[in-house]
Design a protein around this motif. Sequence first.
Motif, PDB file in Angstrom:
ATOM      1  N   GLY A 192       0.727  -1.142  -0.058  1.00  0.00           N
ATOM      2  CA  GLY A 192       0.068   0.055   0.081  1.00  0.00           C
ATOM      3  C   GLY A 192       0.776   1.153   0.021  1.00  0.00           C
ATOM      4  O   GLY A 192       0.455   2.370  -0.602  1.00  0.00           O
ATOM      5  N   VAL A 193       1.931   1.310   0.856  1.00  0.00           N
ATOM      6  CA  VAL A 193       2.897   2.411   0.996  1.00  0.00           C
ATOM      7  C   VAL A 193       3.552   2.696  -0.294  1.00  0.00           C
ATOM      8  O   VAL A 193       3.642   3.749  -0.987  1.00  0.00           O
ATOM      9  N   ILE A 194       3.912   1.450  -1.190  1.00  0.00           N
ATOM     10  CA  ILE A 194       4.420   1.743  -2.344  1.00  0.00           C
ATOM     11  C   ILE A 194       3.560   2.292  -3.406  1.00  0.00           C
ATOM     12  O   ILE A 194       4.000   3.249  -4.173  1.00  0.00           O
ATOM     13  N   LEU A 195       2.414   1.772  -3.568  1.00  0.00           N
ATOM     14  CA  LEU A 195       1.477   2.339  -4.363  1.00  0.00           C
ATOM     15  C   LEU A 195       0.845   3.606  -4.061  1.00  0.00           C
ATOM     16  O   LEU A 195       0.602   4.464  -5.066  1.00  0.00           O
ATOM     17  N   LEU A 196       0.936   4.137  -2.844  1.00  0.00           N
ATOM     18  CA  LEU A 196       0.636   5.376  -2.544  1.00  0.00           C
ATOM     19  C   LEU A 196       1.715   6.433  -3.090  1.00  0.00           C
ATOM     20  O   LEU A 196       1.273   7.536  -3.480  1.00  0.00           O
ATOM     21  N   ILE A 197       2.729   6.214  -2.616  1.00  0.00           N
ATOM     22  CA  ILE A 197       3.762   6.927  -3.095  1.00  0.00           C
ATOM     23  C   ILE A 197       3.920   6.846  -4.676  1.00  0.00           C
ATOM     24  O   ILE A 197       4.148   8.165  -5.188  1.00  0.00           O
ATOM     25  N   TYR A 198       3.701   5.844  -5.286  1.00  0.00           N
ATOM     26  CA  TYR A 198       3.659   5.878  -6.855  1.00  0.00           C
ATOM     27  C   TYR A 198       2.652   6.675  -7.472  1.00  0.00           C
ATOM     28  O   TYR A 198       2.780   7.545  -8.234  1.00  0.00           O
ATOM     29  N   ALA A 199       1.322   6.644  -6.706  1.00  0.00           N
ATOM     30  CA  ALA A 199       0.266   7.306  -7.233  1.00  0.00           C
ATOM     31  C   ALA A 199       0.505   9.127  -6.847  1.00  0.00           C
ATOM     32  O   ALA A 199       0.288   9.610  -7.993  1.00  0.00           O
ATOM     33  N   LEU A 200       1.224   9.399  -5.971  1.00  0.00           N
ATOM     34  CA  LEU A 200       1.432  10.518  -5.489  1.00  0.00           C
ATOM     35  C   LEU A 200       2.437  11.045  -6.924  1.00  0.00           C
ATOM     36  O   LEU A 200       2.097  12.298  -7.203  1.00  0.00           O
ATOM     37  N   PHE A 201       3.424  10.650  -6.966  1.00  0.00           N
ATOM     38  CA  PHE A 201       4.549  11.025  -7.855  1.00  0.00           C
ATOM     39  C   PHE A 201       4.221  10.761  -9.283  1.00  0.00           C
ATOM     40  O   PHE A 201       4.736  11.480 -10.387  1.00  0.00           O
ATOM     41  N   HIS A 202       3.560   9.898  -9.663  1.00  0.00           N
ATOM     42  CA  HIS A 202       3.361   9.541 -10.990  1.00  0.00           C
ATOM     43  C   HIS A 202       1.969  10.005 -11.393  1.00  0.00           C
ATOM     44  O   HIS A 202       1.612   9.794 -12.679  1.00  0.00           O
ATOM     45  N   ILE A 203       1.031  10.141 -10.544  1.00  0.00           N
ATOM     46  CA  ILE A 203      -0.323  10.538 -10.788  1.00  0.00           C
ATOM     47  C   ILE A 203      -0.853  11.980 -10.363  1.00  0.00           C
ATOM     48  O   ILE A 203      -1.253  12.731 -11.142  1.00  0.00           O
ATOM     49  N   GLY A 204      -0.532  12.016  -9.108  1.00  0.00           N
ATOM     50  CA  GLY A 204      -0.912  13.202  -8.329  1.00  0.00           C
ATOM     51  C   GLY A 204      -0.170  14.536  -8.880  1.00  0.00           C
ATOM     52  O   GLY A 204      -0.756  15.569  -9.456  1.00  0.00           O
ATOM     53  N   ARG A 256      -2.443  15.312 -19.603  1.00  0.00           N
ATOM     54  CA  ARG A 256      -2.798  14.739 -21.100  1.00  0.00           C
ATOM     55  C   ARG A 256      -1.915  13.395 -21.369  1.00  0.00           C
ATOM     56  O   ARG A 256      -2.397  12.376 -22.009  1.00  0.00           O
ATOM     57  N   LYS A 257      -0.787  13.350 -20.686  1.00  0.00           N
ATOM     58  CA  LYS A 257       0.078  12.129 -20.769  1.00  0.00           C
ATOM     59  C   LYS A 257      -0.595  11.073 -19.881  1.00  0.00           C
ATOM     60  O   LYS A 257      -0.473   9.830 -20.397  1.00  0.00           O
ATOM     61  N   LEU A 258      -1.322  11.179 -18.970  1.00  0.00           N
ATOM     62  CA  LEU A 258      -1.942  10.239 -18.052  1.00  0.00           C
ATOM     63  C   LEU A 258      -3.321   9.774 -18.913  1.00  0.00           C
ATOM     64  O   LEU A 258      -3.530   8.606 -18.896  1.00  0.00           O
TER      65      LEU A 258
END
Length: 662
Positions: free
Chosen positions: A284-296, A306-308
Motif C-alpha cells: 500500500g505504501v509503495i502504491l501510494l507513493i507511486y500514485a502521488l508522484f506519477h499521478i498526483g 494529457r500524458k495520463l
Amino acid sequence: MLGVSYARNFFDSDQRPLRKFLTSWEGPTLLIHGRQDELVPYAAAIEHRRIVPQSSLVTLENAGHGLPITHPDEVSKAILEWLQPVEANQSQTKRQANLGRLTQSRLPFDASSLPPVTGFSLVILMLLIAVATFASEDLASIGAGLMVARGTFGWDHALLAVFVGILAGDIALYVAGRILGRKVVTLPPFSWYVSAQKMDRGAAWFEREGAKVIIASRFIPGSRLPTYVAAGVLKAPFWKFLGFFMIATIFWTPFIVGISFLLGNQILSFWEIYESFAIWVLIGVILLIYALFHIGLPMATHKGRRKLLSRWKRISRWEFWPPFVFYPPVVAYVLFLAIKYRSLMIFTASNPGIPGGGFVGESKKDMLDLLPEAQGHVARFVVLNEDSDYERAVSEFMTSNELSFPIVLKPDVGDRGHGVLIADSLEQIATFMGERNPNDAPVLLQEFIPGEEFGVFYARRPSEERGSVISVTEKQLISVHGDGRHTLEELILDDERAVCMAPLFFKRHMAQLDTVIPAGEHFQLVHVGTHARGALFLDANHLITPELEAAFDTIAASSTGFYFGRFDIRTPSADTLKNGGSFHILELNGVTSEATHIYDPNTSLWTAYRTLFEQWDLAFAIGKENVARGSKVAGFLDAVRLIFRFKIQPDSKPDTAAPARA
C-alpha cells in the motif's frame, strides 16, 4: 551454548534472525552492553532485555563496542557473577520470569522507543542516504523523510544528506558531459538512461531557455539527466549552472522529504497497529507513493493530465494492447481448430504458392510476383542487391519507369511497417542504406503511390469459382495542424487520436517536439499505413460491392496458389475503390494477415475476437481443401525455422520518420 543459529546472526545484516532466536530462548541470559556503542546502539540492548524476560543487563557506562577487548576486567567480573547462580541451578529461566516482564516481552516492537541515531552511526547513515541518491533521488528522499517521521534523525540531517547526494550526482552529470562531450550517451551507465535524441532535445531546450531550464527540469520527471548532461556538453558556465541547480534543489528537497515525513507518521502508526499485515501495508505504501508522484503531480499540469490520458487510453482500449495480452484467446482457438482438423499446421496449405502459406517471413517481392497478370495493378518495384551500386540501380529504376521523388524503400522481409522510408532525395537513400547492417534483408524499392490507403482481405475456397472480400480497412495517416503558438509536443498531446500513441510519436519526432508548427501547416505524424506505427484504422466494409469483389477475383485468379490473405493498396478515392476502379497493390500478405477493420476504435473486443475466429475457421477449411487436392502442409519444424529466420533479421531502421508532408 547458543549454537549455529546465533553465530549466523553475525553474518546477517538483518537482525530478525537474532530476534527470533532470543524470543524462543528459555534459559538464563546475560546481556553486557556499552552505553557509548556506536555500531550497535544501546537501545538494542534495552530491546533484547525486554524480549528475553529472564535476562539480566549489565551496562558499562563509558564503554563502546568490542567490550572483551576494551574492558576485559569488567566483562569477566560480570560473567563470573552471573555464572555462580547458573552453576548452582539457582538462575532464572523464562518460566520463572516476572509476570510483568513476561507480559512486556509479548508486546510488538515499538519503533518510537528508539532514540535518534548519533555519532559515527549518524555519519554512516547520512553517507548511505547520499549514495542512495545516485540510484534514485526520489526514493532516497522518500526514505529520508520516513526516517525523520520515525525519529531516526532530525530534519537537518535528512535534508543535508539528500542535498549533498543530489549535489554530487548532478555535478557529476555536468562534468561527464563537459569532459566526454556527445559521446557520453554511448557509454554506460549514461547509455542506460538517456539516448542521443533525448540529449539533443535537452541541449536544444537549454540553448533556447537558458539556465532556468535547470530549475524546471528538477520538477519534470525524466528531463533532469539529459538536461544536465547537455549543459556540460554545451559547456555552460559552471558556477552559473551550480547556482541555479542549488536554487532548484533547495525547493525540491524539503518538498519531497516533507511530504514523505507527513505521510510517514500516518504510515508508521498504521504499521504498528497492523504489523501482522506488514506485506500489504508495504504494498500500500509503495502504491501510494507511486500514485502521488506519477499521478498526483502530473495532474497538476495540462501536459501531465494529457500524458495520463494517453496512458489510460492505451490501457482501456484493446486496439493498443500488446500482443501477449490480446492474442492468447486467438491462440487457444487455433489450437482448438488444430484438434478439430487433426493437424496443427494444415492452415499453411491455404496458399500453396507461398512458403508456409505466408505464415511468417515471406518475401514481399515473391508475394507480388504471384500476380503476373495483374502488373497494371501492382506498384512498380525492384530489389536492391547488397553487392550492387544502389545509387545507379535507383536512378535506372526511376528513369526507366519515368518516376520522380518521393520513392519508397522497405525491407523485402518486414513486419508491421518497420524500416520503411519515403525518400525525397538520393541523399536520404544514401543515409538509409549506410545505416543498414550486412545481414539485413534486401531492400525493396517501390514507386510512391499517392491517394488513400486501404487493406482489402480476400478469400476463396478452392472448390468455388468466385471468392469474396471479407474485410476492407481504411487507413488514415495521422497529422496535426499547426497554429503558430503550440509546439509539436503540445499539438500531439491535444489531438484526441494522436495522444493515444503519444510515446511512439515523441520517440519518432524527438528532434522536432519543441518546434512551434506554423499556422495552417499540417505536420504528418505517420507515413506508413500500419496500426502499430500510428495509423488510424477504420471499418470500411460498406465499400464491399460486387464490382469490388469482381476486381479482386480477377487478380486472385491470375495468381499462382493464392487463396487467402490481404492486399494493401492505394487508390485515388474510396468511391473509386468501391466501383472496382483504379488502385495499386503495395503489398500482398498471407495466411497470418488479419482483417484489420477490427482495429476501428468503435469495434468491441468480442466483435474483434469473433472476426478473427471466423477468419481462422476459413483458413483451416481452405487448407483442408487444398490438402485434398495434393497441396503440402508445412511441418512444425519448418514453421519454427521460418519464425527463427524471420526474427533474427536485423532491423536497421526500426522506426524511420520520413519528412513531414502537408
